[in-house]
Design an enzyme around this catalytic site. Structure first.
Site, short mmCIF file in Angstrom:
data_model
loop_
_atom_site.label_atom_id
_atom_site.label_comp_id
_atom_site.label_asym_id
_atom_site.label_seq_id
_atom_site.Cartn_x
_atom_site.Cartn_y
_atom_site.Cartn_z
N TYR A 82 54.78 47.43 -30.32
CA TYR A 82 53.74 48.43 -30.04
C TYR A 82 53.80 49.56 -31.06
O TYR A 82 52.79 49.97 -31.64
CB TYR A 82 53.93 48.94 -28.61
CG TYR A 82 52.87 49.91 -28.17
CD1 TYR A 82 51.55 49.50 -27.98
CD2 TYR A 82 53.17 51.26 -27.93
CE1 TYR A 82 50.57 50.39 -27.56
CE2 TYR A 82 52.20 52.15 -27.51
CZ TYR A 82 50.91 51.71 -27.33
OH TYR A 82 49.93 52.59 -26.92
N SER A 119 49.05 56.65 -30.72
CA SER A 119 49.94 56.96 -29.60
C SER A 119 51.06 57.82 -30.16
O SER A 119 51.26 57.82 -31.39
CB SER A 119 50.51 55.64 -29.04
OG SER A 119 51.67 55.87 -28.26
P1 NDP Z 1 43.75 50.22 -20.34
O1 NDP Z 1 44.57 49.00 -20.14
O2 NDP Z 1 43.18 50.91 -19.16
O3 NDP Z 1 42.57 49.95 -21.37
C1 NDP Z 1 42.70 49.08 -22.45
C2 NDP Z 1 41.31 48.69 -22.91
O4 NDP Z 1 41.44 47.82 -24.06
C3 NDP Z 1 40.53 47.93 -21.85
O5 NDP Z 1 39.22 48.40 -21.79
C4 NDP Z 1 40.56 46.49 -22.35
O6 NDP Z 1 39.34 45.83 -21.99
C5 NDP Z 1 40.60 46.70 -23.87
N1 NDP Z 1 41.11 45.52 -24.52
C6 NDP Z 1 42.33 44.94 -24.40
N2 NDP Z 1 42.41 43.80 -25.09
C7 NDP Z 1 41.19 43.63 -25.67
C8 NDP Z 1 40.61 42.61 -26.48
N3 NDP Z 1 41.30 41.53 -26.86
N4 NDP Z 1 39.34 42.78 -26.88
C9 NDP Z 1 38.62 43.86 -26.51
N5 NDP Z 1 39.10 44.83 -25.73
C10 NDP Z 1 40.37 44.72 -25.31
O7 NDP Z 1 44.73 51.22 -21.14
P2 NDP Z 1 44.53 52.68 -21.78
O8 NDP Z 1 43.22 53.26 -21.45
O9 NDP Z 1 45.75 53.43 -21.46
O10 NDP Z 1 44.60 52.30 -23.32
C11 NDP Z 1 43.63 52.66 -24.26
C12 NDP Z 1 44.31 52.93 -25.59
O11 NDP Z 1 45.19 54.04 -25.46
C13 NDP Z 1 45.16 51.77 -26.12
O12 NDP Z 1 44.95 51.64 -27.50
C14 NDP Z 1 46.60 52.24 -25.85
O13 NDP Z 1 47.50 51.68 -26.76
C15 NDP Z 1 46.45 53.73 -26.04
N6 NDP Z 1 47.47 54.57 -25.42
C16 NDP Z 1 47.75 54.46 -24.09
C17 NDP Z 1 48.71 55.29 -23.51
C18 NDP Z 1 49.04 55.19 -22.05
O14 NDP Z 1 50.13 55.65 -21.67
N7 NDP Z 1 48.17 54.69 -21.20
C19 NDP Z 1 49.46 56.28 -24.31
C20 NDP Z 1 49.06 56.30 -25.70
C21 NDP Z 1 48.11 55.49 -26.23
P3 NDP Z 1 39.23 44.30 -21.50
O15 NDP Z 1 40.53 43.92 -20.85
O16 NDP Z 1 38.08 44.34 -20.55
O17 NDP Z 1 38.93 43.55 -22.75
#
Ligand code: NDP
Length: 269
Positions: free
Chosen positions: A156, A143
């Site tokens: 974070y 990020s």
């Molecule tokens: P979402 O919340 O849409 O997606 C997060 C994903 O992570 C989901 O598919 C969720 O699946 C999975 N996840 C969370 N906890 C677990 C767990 N314990 N085990 C397995 N899977 C897990 O958010 P984003 O798409 O935005 O985030 C994706 C990545 O991008 C993250 O690493 C985030 O830090 C990063 N990011 C996001 C930004 C933003 O502004 N959105 C900016 C910069 C980076 P499920 O709950 O089904 O397990």
């Protein structure tokens, strides 16, 4: 430019946001997909829709904090496809609030276990296969918070700085083995991520003034571009590079700006 046709792509966090959108774009390139997350219902719906469009995908449930789940996912992917060409290490969670409000269990321990330790453990599970192949590409989702550490996201940012350090070290380690490692550093984007970061007043008031967010599709498309043209890192939008360079060159000025911000926002609580 690499053709992605028939490449086996393993995506963590594929049930929503960047992971889900990246699955679509990789599928459109003709990749064979292994999609993982906890919400298996969402993954199965995604798999069905990709298959309806003529794509190839399977869903594997995985809690990234569970070592057995990770091992099972990596082994199942290899058992099914015989190889893993691209690992998109994307699963992550966030928390936006003053650090004194972070709970030790969810906002420190779990957050680090998902964003950093989970990413490292998945890599560790997949790496031997890539070493055996003599090829592979690991794309780690960090990020801009892994490049610059603003107030309100201490846990974070710590996790994402860790992900960057891991990414850079691993790249330098495995390059001679034919394996590429890239880091992705996006700014704020519109996904479900924001729904799980808490509702601190300070963050709410900041968001009211600065609510510029990229689309999830845009970020996912850029990730697929990195798979086609591997590079060390991708910062999106590009101008965050200027912000991070400024932080490196003039940290006292950035401290002062953050001081003004924190002072005004503390008053809201
Ligand atoms: P979402 O919340 O849409 O997606 C997060 C994903 O992570 C989901 O598919 C969720 O699946 C999975 N996840 C969370 N906890 C677990 C767990 N314990 N085990 C397995 N899977 C897990 O958010 P984003 O798409 O935005 O985030 C994706 C990545 O991008 C993250 O690493 C985030 O830090 C990063 N990011 C996001 C930004 C933003 O502004 N959105 C900016 C910069 C980076 P499920 O709950 O089904 O397990």
């Amino acid at each position: 430019m690499n053709s992605l046709k028939n490449k086996v792509v393993l995506i963590t966090g594929a049930s929503s946001g960047f992971g889900e959108d990246a699955a679509w774009f990789f599928a459109a390139e003709g990749c064979r997909l292994v999609l993982s997350a906890r919400r298996i219902d969402r993954l199965q719906t995604l798999v069905s829709r990709i298959q309806d469009e003529g794509g190839e995908a399977i869903a594997i449930p995985m809690d990234i904090t569970n070592a057995d789940d990770i091992e099972n996912m990596a082994q199942s992917a290899v058992a099914l496809y015989g190889r893993i060409d691209i690992l998109f290490n994307n699963a992550g969670i966030g928390r936006v609030d003053w650090f004194e409000n972070h709970t030790p269990e969810r906002d420190i321990d779990l957050l680090i276990r998902v964003n950093l330790i989970g990413l490292m453990q998945v890599t560790r599970a997949v790496l031997p296969q890539m070493i055996e192949q003599g090829s592979g590409h690991i794309i780690n989702m960090s990020s801009v918070a892994g490049l610059i550490a603003p107030p309100l996201i201490a846990s974070y940012s710590a996790s994402k700085f860790g992900a960057r350090a891991f990414t850079d070290s691993l790249r330098r380690e495995v390059a001679p083995l034919g394996i590429k490692v890239s880091g992705i550093y996006p700014g704020p984007a519109a996904t479900e991520f924001g729904q799980h970061v808490g509702n601190s007043k300070a963050y709410g008031s900041f968001r009211k003034k600065f609510n510029i967010r990229m689309s999830s599709e845009y970020v996912a498309k850029r990730v697929v571009d990195v798979a086609k043209r591997p590079r060390r890192s991708l910062v999106i939008p590009w101008w965050f590079r200027i912000v991070t360079a400024f932080d490196m060159l003039f940290p006292a000025v950035v401290d002062w700006i953050a001081y003004i911000f924190s002072k005004s926002k503390h008053k809201l609580e």
